[in-house]
Scaffold this motif. Structure first.
Motif, short mmCIF file in Angstrom:
data_model
loop_
_atom_site.label_atom_id
_atom_site.label_comp_id
_atom_site.label_asym_id
_atom_site.label_seq_id
_atom_site.Cartn_x
_atom_site.Cartn_y
_atom_site.Cartn_z
N ARG A 122 -16.38 3.42 -5.52
CA ARG A 122 -15.82 3.87 -4.26
C ARG A 122 -16.25 2.91 -3.17
O ARG A 122 -17.14 2.09 -3.37
CB ARG A 122 -16.29 5.30 -3.92
CG ARG A 122 -17.77 5.48 -3.83
CD ARG A 122 -18.14 6.96 -3.77
NE ARG A 122 -19.58 7.16 -3.72
CZ ARG A 122 -20.29 7.21 -2.61
NH1 ARG A 122 -19.69 7.06 -1.43
NH2 ARG A 122 -21.60 7.40 -2.65
N SER B 244 -17.03 11.39 -11.37
CA SER B 244 -16.52 12.34 -10.39
C SER B 244 -17.26 12.20 -9.07
O SER B 244 -18.27 11.52 -8.97
CB SER B 244 -16.65 13.77 -10.94
OG SER B 244 -18.00 14.08 -11.25
N ALA B 245 -16.74 12.87 -8.05
CA ALA B 245 -17.27 12.70 -6.70
C ALA B 245 -18.73 13.14 -6.61
O ALA B 245 -19.13 14.15 -7.21
CB ALA B 245 -16.43 13.50 -5.72
N GLN C 209 -24.84 11.58 -8.16
CA GLN C 209 -23.61 11.00 -8.67
C GLN C 209 -23.47 11.29 -10.17
O GLN C 209 -24.19 10.74 -10.98
CB GLN C 209 -23.61 9.48 -8.45
CG GLN C 209 -22.46 8.74 -9.12
CD GLN C 209 -21.11 9.16 -8.58
OE1 GLN C 209 -20.86 9.01 -7.39
NE2 GLN C 209 -20.24 9.69 -9.43
N ASP D 138 -19.90 10.77 -15.08
CA ASP D 138 -18.50 10.77 -15.49
C ASP D 138 -17.58 10.20 -14.41
O ASP D 138 -16.37 10.15 -14.57
CB ASP D 138 -18.04 12.17 -15.89
CG ASP D 138 -18.10 13.16 -14.73
OD1 ASP D 138 -18.40 12.76 -13.59
OD2 ASP D 138 -17.87 14.36 -14.99
#
Length: 702
Positions: free
Chosen positions: A542, A578-579, A573, A576
């Protein structure tokens, strides 16, 4: 010939030369004055008279008003300054001796009675204090007390007593950059770049908190063990805001012409961080060629006119070996228009590149110092602060699935390196050209083994204590790689092998996977690689800078430090991809999260109190927080059984016992105990680690 009238403008010219002369070594002062005054014989005579008076009466000369110094003393009406400040601070500080004196203040070495430490106390001249006013000045400098950074000299204390304004700072056993330049003339290119990066990192930290220095110059850069500490942050701004026009009547000017940006010299009111960018460019210019870009001039006004209208000469005309990219960076920092310069000190630091370093050992295994924390803010070099210490845990099902999905791949190139044990009397203080070394020591701080690494960064013991992962430069590389040294076998393996900048390794609980930060178009991502050679897999992608600080004990997630515009938060975090969700995200700067071996507690560093301290809180839900350190602390790490926690206070490694909570409250913390002292290379990263049994520490040493 009649001397010119001593107007405020004339005094400023005299004072500029006088202060420059006093900053020089005594044997160089005559030459400096002669060159600075040029054909102005009257100016030279005035400065010479003031220097002579200074030599005759060092106790009182520069503490007197300018007019008094020129026309003769007036009868004393009060006790000497030293006696006044000693009386005013009795019981808090014991004044020992004067250590420096200048046109604005006198500096005394004192002892902090309560904390039993040496401090430097700077006392403003009486006329400066009168012009400024106590309440406004103390209100302004209070902002600088919040700056906590490895390359910022912190503000300990301040106050007003007996019409004296003073502030206290740590006493640094070293020298100023001015003293070193006066002795050596110029520095090696690598040393100049390293110091400039460290100063840029300090400036970036301050700028992110709204503090602009406004008086960056060699006199305000202290060198402790060769590393930069920027002093007097915010003092120039405090004096300007607090004193205003009244300050000019004292004969003092804010800023030094050789390092003043054009907009600052023009007395523009809307000044921002780019004045510090300009000043640092001028300081770096001086470190590289021996003088700032517009050093010569008969007076302050001449210097300012040259600075306003002449372009700086290319560095290569004075020093041909300066790389073109470095020359271009300095010239951009010295642009006349603020919008043509680097927008931030972080951008300037990122653009500073020294010649390639020499490989670290007989083999090519190596390490890297991402020199100066400015590389974090701008080039998004990693800031890993963690370790996966603790007992050997079974592999999680999530990690099993990830490993089974990974295609086969050849093992990354590795270079074996011998790491023979060292006898306790072996000197391992600076085994690389960077002045840093990677050393394993016992609980008494005695060296056990050196790990060859040029510019080592963020070492981490494996969960079984047999291996150490760390960031490092490889031979001929311009980016960092992750390396693993097997302490038992004496071999070293390169884990990453590409052009991305990889650092900040964190071991998975089973020791089979290493997570790390890696450069990406949007900043820094988090990736992981198995040690069997399978390809790296992204764990968090990100925008922004993120770096792992620890791996949860079930392997499901990483604790990640997120750089939020210079302020740091602690996130969880999932591996996998994800957020993430926040664990500690407040107005404070929070870094270095380390999960306890049982997974129930997280230790981390926060500056919520105004200085960096170590805290302990429950996990997964916070709410039972307790402050562990008393009087400062950074970089906590756990022993493998979770019963002991370590952290640094300065160069002292502190240990505390940690017990279970009572009646559902916070964990119980024992008394602090110093294990040993070592020249620890503190940074925003955790630059050391402890073996699972608590018997050894691997440390990046200055």
């Amino acid at each position: 010939m009649t001397a010119p009238a001593m107007t405020p403008e004339r005094w400023r010219a005299v004072d500029a030369v006088l202060q420059g002369a006093l900053a020089c070594e005594p044997e160089r002062r005559d030459t400096f004055v002669r060159e600075a005054c040029g054909d102005d014989d009257a100016l030279r005579r005035e400065v010479a008279a003031l220097l002579a008076a200074h030599h005759e009466s060092t106790d009182a000369f520069l503490g007197r008003p300018a007019v008094e110094a020129l026309v003769g003393p007036t009868p004393p009406t009060r006790a000497p300054e030293r006696a006044r400040i000693a009386a005013a601070l009795a019981g808090r500080y014991e004044i020992e001796r004067e250590i420096a004196r200048g046109g604005m203040a006198t500096v005394y070495l004192a002892r902090d009675v309560r904390h039993r430490r040496p401090v430097a106390i700077k006392v403003l001249r009486d006329e400066v204090a009168s012009a400024v006013g106590a309440e406004r000045f103390l209100e302004e400098i209070r902002v600088t007390a919040s700056l906590q950074h490895p390359h910022v000299l912190p503000l300990f204390d301040s106050g007003s007593a007996d019409d004296l304004l003073w502030y206290a700072m740590p006493f640094v056993e070293g020298e100023t950059l001015r003293t070193r330049l006066a002795r050596e003339g110029r520095l090696t290119i690598g040393e100049a770049v390293r110091i400039a990066r460290e100063v840029a990192d300090a400036l970036a930290h301050a700028h992110a908190r709204g503090v602009v220095h406004r008086d960056v110059k060699p006199e305000n850069v202290l060198l402790q063990d060769g590393h930069a500490l920027v002093a007097d942050f915010g003092i120039a701004l405090a004096l300007e805001h607090a004193g205003g026009e009244r300050l000019t009547l004292t004969g003092l000017t804010l800023g030094t012409p050789q390092y003043m940006a054009p907009e600052q010299a023009a007395a523009e009111r809307a000044l921002d961080a780019r004045v510090d960018v300009y000043a640092l460019g001028a300081v770096l210019h001086e470190m590289l060629v021996g003088e700032p870009p517009f050093a010569s001039g008969a007076s302050r006004q001449v210097v300012l006119q040259r600075m306003l209208h002449e372009p700086p000469a290319p560095l290569v005309t004075r020093r041909p070996e300066v790389p073109p990219s470095l020359d271009a960076a300095v010239r951009r920092a010295l642009e006349k228009r603020p919008d043509a310069r680097f927008a931030t000190a972080a951008e300037l630091g990122a653009a500073l590149v020294a010649p390639p370093a020499v490989p670290p050992s007989a083999a090519t295994s190596s390490g890297r110092l991402v020199a100066a924390r400015v590389m974090v803010y701008a080039t998004l070099v990693a800031l890993g602060i963690g370790l996966a210490s603790g007992l050997l845990f079974g592999r999680s099902s999530l990690l099993d699935r990830w490993a089974s999905d990974a295609p086969a791949m050849a093992r990354p190139a590795s270079t074996p390196a011998s790491t023979p044990p060292l006898a306790p009397d072996v000197d391992v203080r600076a085994t690389t050209s960077s002045g840093l070394s990677l050393v394993v020591v016992d609980r008494a701080g005695r060296p056990v083994r050196a790990i060859p690494a040029e510019r080592p960064w963020t070492p981490r013991f494996s969960p079984d204590g047999r291996r150490v992962a760390y960031g490092a430069f490889g031979s001929g590389r311009t980016t960092s790689d992750v390396w693993v040294t097997d302490l038992a076998r004496g071999t070293t393996q390169r884990i990453t092998d590409d052009d991305a900048d990889s650092n900040d390794p964190q071991w998975s609980p089973d020791g089979a996977v290493v997570a790390y930060s890696v450069s990406a178009p949007g900043g820094k991502d988090v990736a992981a690689r198995r040690l069997d050679g399978t390809p790296a897999r992204p764990l968090a992608t990100r925008d922004g800078t993120q770096f792992p600080s620890d791996w949860l004990r079930d392997g499901s997630a990483l604790l990640v430090t997120d750089d939020a515009f210079g302020r740091h938060n602690i996130l969880v975090q999932p591996v996998d991809g994800s957020a993430p969700h926040p664990y500690a995200a407040t107005a404070a700067d929070e870094t270095g999260a380390r999960v306890s071996p049982d997974g129930r507690w997280i230790a981390y560093t926060s500056d919520e109190s105004g200085q960096q301290e170590v805290y302990l809180d429950s996990y997964p839900r916070s709410g039972r927080r307790v402050r562990v350190s008393q009087g400062g602390g950074i970089d906590p790490v756990w022993r493998g059984d979770g019963r002991e926690l370590y952290y640094w206070r300065g160069d002292a490694l502190v240990a505390v016992r940690v017990g279970p909570p009572m009646l559902g409250g916070p964990a119980t913390v024992g008394d602090e105990r110093v294990l040993f002292h070592a020249p620890y290379q503190a940074a925003l990263n955790t630059m050391y680690d402890v073996s699972p049994d608590g018997g050894q520490f691997v440390i990046v040493r200055r």
